[in-house]
Write an enzyme that holds these catalytic residues in place. Structure first.
Site, PDB file in Angstrom:
ATOM      1  N   HIS A  96     -38.681  20.529   5.774  1.00 41.57           N
ATOM      2  CA  HIS A  96     -37.885  20.504   6.828  1.00 41.57           C
ATOM      3  C   HIS A  96     -38.261  19.362   7.771  1.00 41.57           C
ATOM      4  CE1 HIS A  96     -35.186  21.268  10.257  1.00 41.57           C
ATOM      5  NE2 HIS A  96     -34.662  22.050   9.486  1.00 41.57           N
ATOM      6  N   GLU A 164     -30.086  18.182   3.488  1.00 41.73           N
ATOM      7  CA  GLU A 164     -29.842  18.045   4.937  1.00 41.73           C
ATOM      8  C   GLU A 164     -29.883  17.072   5.766  1.00 41.73           C
ATOM      9  OE1 GLU A 164     -30.523  21.904   7.882  1.00 41.73           O
ATOM     10  OE2 GLU A 164     -32.632  20.746   7.786  1.00 41.73           O
TER      11      GLU A 164
HETATM   12  P1  PGA Z   1     -28.626  23.724  12.646  1.00 43.78           P
HETATM   13  O1  PGA Z   1     -30.142  23.845  12.031  1.00 43.78           O
HETATM   14  O2  PGA Z   1     -27.627  24.573  11.979  1.00 43.78           O
HETATM   15  O3  PGA Z   1     -28.682  24.184  14.008  1.00 43.78           O
HETATM   16  O4  PGA Z   1     -27.997  22.268  12.490  1.00 43.78           O
HETATM   17  C1  PGA Z   1     -30.409  23.604  10.635  1.00 43.78           C
HETATM   18  C2  PGA Z   1     -31.549  23.276  10.342  1.00 43.78           C
HETATM   19  O5  PGA Z   1     -32.381  22.163  11.030  1.00 43.78           O
HETATM   20  O6  PGA Z   1     -32.130  23.700   9.508  1.00 43.78           O
END
Ligand code: PGA
Length: 252
Positions: A96, A164
């Site tokens: 992450h 992401e």
């Molecule tokens: P968010 O977080 O949905 O608040 O953007 C997603 C993440 O950091 O995995």
């Protein structure tokens, strides 16, 4: 299950009372909701993992948000894949961007973690993505190459990939979201890299999900219409009403 909705609860739920409220509200939201093709995976802080499994394990899968690559011993403060497994976890989020940023986790360390997670029969959810819109797709290509080093085809089917874009995470206060087409392109890029390494048959079995500011209003456009296999949800996962709503839209 065809689709996955992963709740990244981050470093939240600070007290037993708050946790009780979360349990109560999640259970209430799940009453009478049939998610025929979607799995919800709740990933809390390790302090909550066992109780999440005991209380909500019948309604959701449970995952961790990090794991160390060794099994046991003198690694102060770390949590091993074997511990996660034995206390009810099935998934582990790795790579992450917040861990890369605040703890300086490298692709090489993430790779060691993925190998250990797979060895213990757990499923890693590997996050990849560019930090800013100025970065090219080379970053994703490199992250995948480094983090999946030594992962065999047979094991790869158990890896979930999460695209992401770091700039789109809600805490980074994005002023806009990626378009359906941009998410679709990232998905195709990831697929192309996997096909080159593992072939089409294995690649077709790998789930690719999207993360970054997903909510009930944008999930259809960003996740469903881009062909993603689900979502990684941060902020909205703290409100079970919203998380279940997102899961129901993904399930459509
Ligand atoms: P968010 O977080 O949905 O608040 O953007 C997603 C993440 O950091 O995995």
């Amino acid at each position: 299950m065809e689709k996955l909705v992963v709740g990244n609860l981050k470093m939240n739920i600070l007290s037993p009372l708050e946790r009780e409220q979360y349990f109560k509200s999640f259970k209430k939201e799940m009453v009478g909701k049939k998610l025929s093709r979607t799995e919800i995976i709740l990933c809390p802080s390790p302090i909550h993992l066992e109780s999440f499994f005991k209380v909500l394990g019948g309604k959701a899968k449970i995952g961790a948000l990090n794991a160390f690559w060794e099994r046991q011993g003198s690694f102060t403060g770390e949590v091993s894949p074997a511990m996660i497994k034995n206390f009810g976890g099935e998934y582990v989020v790795v790579g992450h961007s917040e861990r890369r940023r605040y703890l300086h986790e490298t692709d090489e360390e993430i790779n060691l973690k993925i190998i250990a997670i797979l060895k213990n029969g757990l499923r890693p959810i590997l996050c990849v993505g560019e930090s800013s819109q100025k970065e090219s797709s080379a970053i994703i290509i490199n992250q995948l190459k480094n983090c999946l080093e030594g992962v065999t085809g047979a094991k790869m089917e158990n890896v979930v990939l999460c695209y992401e874009p770091v700039w789109a995470i809600s805490s980074n206060k994005p002023d806009h979201m990626p378009t359906t087409n941009e998410v679709m392109s990232a998905r195709l890029l990831i697929k192309k890299i996997l096909v080159a390494k593992y072939g089409k048959k294995i690649t077709d079995r790998v789930k690719i999900i999207y993360g970054g500011s997903v909510d009930a209003k944008n999930v259809k456009e960003i996740c469903n219409e881009s062909g993603m296999d689900g979502a990684l949800v941060g902020r909205e996962a703290l409100v079970p009403y919203e998380l279940v709503k997102i899961a129901r839209i993904i399930n459509q």
